[in-house]
Structure formats: structure tokens, C-alpha cells
Write a protein that holds these residues in place. Structure first.
Motif, PDB file in Angstrom:
ATOM      1  N   GLY A 181      71.214 115.092  30.691  1.00 42.76           N
ATOM      2  CA  GLY A 181      71.087 115.697  31.848  1.00 42.76           C
ATOM      3  C   GLY A 181      71.265 117.287  31.607  1.00 42.76           C
ATOM      4  O   GLY A 181      71.549 117.676  30.556  1.00 42.76           O
ATOM      5  N   ARG A 182      71.083 118.099  32.734  1.00 38.90           N
ATOM      6  CA  ARG A 182      71.308 119.484  32.607  1.00 38.90           C
ATOM      7  C   ARG A 182      72.407 120.039  32.012  1.00 38.90           C
ATOM      8  O   ARG A 182      72.609 120.799  31.225  1.00 38.90           O
ATOM      9  CB  ARG A 182      70.903 120.158  33.953  1.00 38.90           C
ATOM     10  N   LEU A 183      73.773 119.483  32.470  1.00 42.35           N
ATOM     11  CA  LEU A 183      74.883 119.824  31.896  1.00 42.35           C
ATOM     12  C   LEU A 183      75.034 119.467  30.412  1.00 42.35           C
ATOM     13  O   LEU A 183      75.433 120.200  29.680  1.00 42.35           O
ATOM     14  CB  LEU A 183      76.113 119.322  32.586  1.00 42.35           C
ATOM     15  N   ALA A 184      74.668 118.280  29.814  1.00 44.65           N
ATOM     16  CA  ALA A 184      74.744 117.934  28.632  1.00 44.65           C
ATOM     17  C   ALA A 184      73.777 118.844  27.886  1.00 44.65           C
ATOM     18  O   ALA A 184      74.263 119.040  26.605  1.00 44.65           O
ATOM     19  CB  ALA A 184      74.262 116.397  28.468  1.00 44.65           C
ATOM     20  N   MET A 185      72.572 119.080  28.364  1.00 38.35           N
ATOM     21  CA  MET A 185      71.826 120.038  27.699  1.00 38.35           C
ATOM     22  C   MET A 185      72.269 121.479  27.458  1.00 38.35           C
ATOM     23  O   MET A 185      72.361 121.883  26.307  1.00 38.35           O
ATOM     24  CB  MET A 185      70.291 120.041  28.214  1.00 38.35           C
ATOM     25  N   PHE A 186      73.015 121.850  28.391  1.00 43.15           N
ATOM     26  CA  PHE A 186      73.823 123.052  28.140  1.00 43.15           C
ATOM     27  C   PHE A 186      74.830 122.964  27.181  1.00 43.15           C
ATOM     28  O   PHE A 186      74.944 123.790  26.158  1.00 43.15           O
ATOM     29  CB  PHE A 186      74.568 123.699  29.472  1.00 43.15           C
ATOM     30  N   LEU A 187      75.738 122.011  27.156  1.00 43.46           N
ATOM     31  CA  LEU A 187      76.890 121.883  26.414  1.00 43.46           C
ATOM     32  C   LEU A 187      76.503 121.344  24.985  1.00 43.46           C
ATOM     33  O   LEU A 187      77.175 122.024  23.835  1.00 43.46           O
ATOM     34  CB  LEU A 187      77.805 120.642  26.888  1.00 43.46           C
ATOM     35  N   ARG A 188      75.560 120.616  24.675  1.00 43.50           N
ATOM     36  CA  ARG A 188      75.155 120.176  23.240  1.00 43.50           C
ATOM     37  C   ARG A 188      73.876 120.639  22.537  1.00 43.50           C
ATOM     38  O   ARG A 188      74.003 120.880  21.433  1.00 43.50           O
ATOM     39  CB  ARG A 188      74.757 118.382  23.646  1.00 43.50           C
ATOM     40  N   VAL A 189      73.286 121.504  23.478  1.00 43.61           N
ATOM     41  CA  VAL A 189      71.980 122.148  23.062  1.00 43.61           C
ATOM     42  C   VAL A 189      72.105 123.495  22.994  1.00 43.61           C
ATOM     43  O   VAL A 189      72.217 124.333  21.913  1.00 43.61           O
ATOM     44  CB  VAL A 189      70.716 121.823  23.378  1.00 43.61           C
ATOM     45  N   ALA A 190      72.189 124.104  24.210  1.00 47.20           N
ATOM     46  CA  ALA A 190      72.022 125.635  24.518  1.00 47.20           C
ATOM     47  C   ALA A 190      73.417 126.271  23.864  1.00 47.20           C
ATOM     48  O   ALA A 190      73.302 127.493  23.342  1.00 47.20           O
ATOM     49  CB  ALA A 190      71.724 125.707  25.932  1.00 47.20           C
ATOM     50  N   LEU A 191      74.467 125.773  24.358  1.00 45.78           N
ATOM     51  CA  LEU A 191      75.684 126.618  23.922  1.00 45.78           C
ATOM     52  C   LEU A 191      75.946 126.714  22.550  1.00 45.78           C
ATOM     53  O   LEU A 191      76.306 127.714  21.881  1.00 45.78           O
ATOM     54  CB  LEU A 191      76.896 125.841  24.802  1.00 45.78           C
ATOM     55  N   PRO A 192      75.883 125.589  21.723  1.00 44.95           N
ATOM     56  CA  PRO A 192      76.109 125.747  20.208  1.00 44.95           C
ATOM     57  C   PRO A 192      75.276 126.765  19.681  1.00 44.95           C
ATOM     58  O   PRO A 192      75.429 127.344  18.584  1.00 44.95           O
ATOM     59  CB  PRO A 192      75.896 124.234  19.762  1.00 44.95           C
ATOM     60  N   LEU A 193      73.930 126.842  20.108  1.00 50.18           N
ATOM     61  CA  LEU A 193      73.028 127.905  19.594  1.00 50.18           C
ATOM     62  C   LEU A 193      73.187 129.237  20.114  1.00 50.18           C
ATOM     63  O   LEU A 193      72.742 130.221  19.326  1.00 50.18           O
ATOM     64  CB  LEU A 193      71.273 127.526  20.169  1.00 50.18           C
ATOM     65  N   ALA A 194      74.211 129.324  20.973  1.00 51.46           N
ATOM     66  CA  ALA A 194      74.367 130.823  21.567  1.00 51.46           C
ATOM     67  C   ALA A 194      75.208 131.373  21.034  1.00 51.46           C
ATOM     68  O   ALA A 194      75.923 132.234  21.548  1.00 51.46           O
ATOM     69  CB  ALA A 194      74.710 130.550  23.235  1.00 51.46           C
ATOM     70  N   ARG A 195      75.874 131.057  19.746  1.00 48.94           N
ATOM     71  CA  ARG A 195      77.218 131.793  19.153  1.00 48.94           C
ATOM     72  C   ARG A 195      77.047 133.145  18.704  1.00 48.94           C
ATOM     73  O   ARG A 195      78.146 134.067  19.200  1.00 48.94           O
ATOM     74  CB  ARG A 195      77.614 131.070  17.913  1.00 48.94           C
ATOM     75  N   PRO A 196      75.839 133.585  18.690  1.00 45.87           N
ATOM     76  CA  PRO A 196      75.879 135.069  18.254  1.00 45.87           C
ATOM     77  C   PRO A 196      76.085 135.937  19.545  1.00 45.87           C
ATOM     78  O   PRO A 196      76.605 136.827  19.554  1.00 45.87           O
ATOM     79  CB  PRO A 196      74.197 135.234  17.763  1.00 45.87           C
ATOM     80  N   ALA A 197      75.264 135.444  20.844  1.00 48.92           N
ATOM     81  CA  ALA A 197      75.327 136.064  22.076  1.00 48.92           C
ATOM     82  C   ALA A 197      76.827 136.038  22.425  1.00 48.92           C
ATOM     83  O   ALA A 197      77.463 136.907  23.238  1.00 48.92           O
ATOM     84  CB  ALA A 197      74.492 135.372  22.881  1.00 48.92           C
ATOM     85  N   LEU A 198      77.428 134.731  22.184  1.00 47.87           N
ATOM     86  CA  LEU A 198      79.003 134.543  22.534  1.00 47.87           C
ATOM     87  C   LEU A 198      79.911 135.619  21.860  1.00 47.87           C
ATOM     88  O   LEU A 198      80.812 136.121  22.445  1.00 47.87           O
ATOM     89  CB  LEU A 198      79.375 133.143  22.482  1.00 47.87           C
ATOM     90  N   GLY A 199      79.560 135.917  20.429  1.00 45.02           N
ATOM     91  CA  GLY A 199      80.419 136.551  19.871  1.00 45.02           C
ATOM     92  C   GLY A 199      80.071 138.152  20.320  1.00 45.02           C
ATOM     93  O   GLY A 199      81.179 138.855  20.544  1.00 45.02           O
TER      94      GLY A 199
END
Length: 280
Positions: A181-199
Motif C-alpha cells: 500500500g501507499r504507507l508501505a511503499m513510503f516506509l520500505r521503498v521511498a524512505l530508505p532511498l532518501a537517506r541523502p536528503a534526510l542527511g
């Protein structure tokens, strides 16, 4: 085929960089070394690169003049809470603006961006009135809630949105086929790839919270609740004159967490900025 720069060219390049770095490095060098000098030598002309007499009394007296250890802890835990809260809010808001389509999306994002144009001095009086009605004056709640939910989080939301816009949509389409679902895609796909932006967001947020001055001055009145920027102004003698050795020692200790955070997250910081503003 490009030629590798010669050794002489590299030496000239690094020499020029070192000369250009002097105006940026010297104030910090002067601050740290002057904290070990006698008061009479701090404002000597020309400035001394090294103390003639090394004195460590200022680093002891800092904790005796006022509750500096408690104030240091206040800044640390407030900055960490604000950074964690902003990462959660800005990543979710940035993902929503980048991936979820709804009516009035662009208009709403434009309204959010207007927050960047509003100086904090304009909103400080309404915020004071609001928190006074909530009985939160002289507490740390305003210093935590305002950066997370207010205008300071607008820039971090923009950074996260721009990063998510550059992620390939095919990654989420594959995840949707797998039943996420949308939340799972955010937590499992998008967020792990966003570590540079999170930094990048973490550094921006930590620095903003660590250096916050106006809000603590308005909201806090008890010395044991002060944060470091406010505490640095309290090292004065009986006549209101600055105690230079104590101020410089306290400022030197104040700069340590900033350097640590930047060294740890500098790679993610650069990568995060590289992905900001490329697509919108």
C-alpha cells in the motif's frame, strides 16, 4: 581523453584554497586559542596565534558562574527532538506533495512555501500569546513544537519533495504490483532511498535548533531552562561587561556538536543538496 593535472597544478590549486580558507578558519582558531589566554591577552593587537600562557581556568569557571551543564543538556535534547520530529513530518509531507495527487495540490504547496518569506520576528508575538494561553511560557515546548510544525520546517519539506520527485516511479509501481500500500511503499521503498536528503534535512534542522536565539529569549526566563545561545549572553561581570575568557570557552564548547554532526552527515548533506531543485 582528459589529461591528469600535473603535480605543480595540484600544489597551486591547494595553495589557493588554503589562502582562501584563512578568512573562514581564523575566527574559529582565534576563538578556541583565546579561550586559553589571560583576559589581558585576548584583545591584544596584533592577534596572537598561540597563547603565551596557557590557562584552563575559563573551562572550569564556565560551570560555576551559571548552570552551564544543564543549559548544554537543554540544547542537546531540544535539538535532537526537533531534528527527529522534523525528519518525520517533512519526509511524510514531502512524499505526499511529490506522489499523492489531489485537487489544489500545487496551490497548497505554494501556500506552504510562503512560510519561507515570513520572518520569525513577525510571528513571535502571536506565538507568545498562543503559548501563554496554553500555559507553556517558560517551558521548552515552544522551542520544540514551533520548528517541527511551523515555518522552519518549510525548507525541509521542500528538500524532501524535490528528492522524492527524482525517484523513479517504476520502483513504486513494482512495489504496488507486489501488494504494498501507499504507507508501505513510503516506509520500505521511498524512505530508505532518501537517506541523502534526510542527511541534509538533519543538518539544516539541527543547526537551526542549536543556534535558535530569539524564541528562547522571548519564551524562557529561568536560567536552568536556557539554551546555549541565550546562555552565552549571560557571562557578564557585575558592571554588565563581557567576561571574554568565559564567553570564548563556552562558545568553543558550543561549537563541538555542530562539527560532530556535520562530519558524520557531510556526505549525505552534499548528496541531498545535489538532488534538490532538479525537478519540480
Amino acid at each position: 581523453m582528459s589529461r591528469k593535472p600535473s603535480r605543480r597544478a595540484r600544489l597551486v590549486f591547494w595553495g589557493v584554497l588554503m589562502v582562501l580558507a584563512i578568512p573562514f578558519v581564523f575566527p574559529t582558531w582565534w576563538m578556541v586559542t583565546s579561550s586559553f589566554k589571560p583576559v589581558a591577552d585576548i584583545l591584544a593587537l596584533p592577534p596572537q596565534l598561540f597563547p603565551t600562557t596557557w590557562r584552563f581556568d575559563a573551562y572550569r569557571d564556565v560551570f560555576e558562574v551559571q548552570p552551564f551543564a544543564r543549559q548544554y543538556l537543554n540544547s542537546v535534547y531540544i535539538a535532537l527532538l526537533v531534528t527527529a520530529g522534523t525528519l518525520v513530518v517533512s519526509s511524510m509531507a514531502g512524499y505526499a506533495f511529490a506522489r499523492i495527487r489531489f485537487r489544489g495540490q500545487n496551490l497548497l504547496f505554494l501556500v506552504v512555501l510562503v512560510g519561507l518569506l515570513i520572518p520569525s520576528e513577525v510571528t513571535i508575538v502571536p506565538l507568545f500569546q498562543m503559548f501563554r494561553q496554553l500555559d507553556m511560557i517558560n517551558t521548552h515546548w515552544p522551542l520544540i513544537l514551533v520548528p517541527i510544525l511551523g515555518a522552519p520546517s518549510v525548507l525541509t519539506t521542500f528538500i524532501m519533495r524535490q528528492f522524492f520527485l527524482n525517484l523513479p516511479v517504476e520502483l513504486e509501481e513494482a512495489a504496488r504490483i507486489d501488494g504494498l500500500g501507499r504507507l508501505a511503499m513510503f516506509l520500505r521503498v521511498a524512505l530508505p532511498l532518501a537517506r541523502p536528503a534526510l542527511g541534509a534535512v538533519a543538518i539544516f534542522t539541527f543547526l537551526h535548533s542549536w543556534n535558535l536565539f530569539l524564541e528562547p529569549v522571548v519564551m524562557l526566563s529561568s536560567p536552568e531552562l536556557f539554551t546555549l545561545p541565550q546562555a552565552l549572553t549571560q557571562f557578564v561581570d557585575a558592571y554588565g561587561g563581557p567576561m571574554w575568557n568565559l564567553q570564548l570557552a563556552a562558545a568553543s564548547m558550543t561549537a563541538i556538536p555542530v562539527l560532530v554532526v556535520f562530519v558524520i552527515a557531510q556526505k549525505q548533506f552534499v548528496e541531498g543538496l545535489a538532488h534538490t531543485g532538479l525537478k519540480g
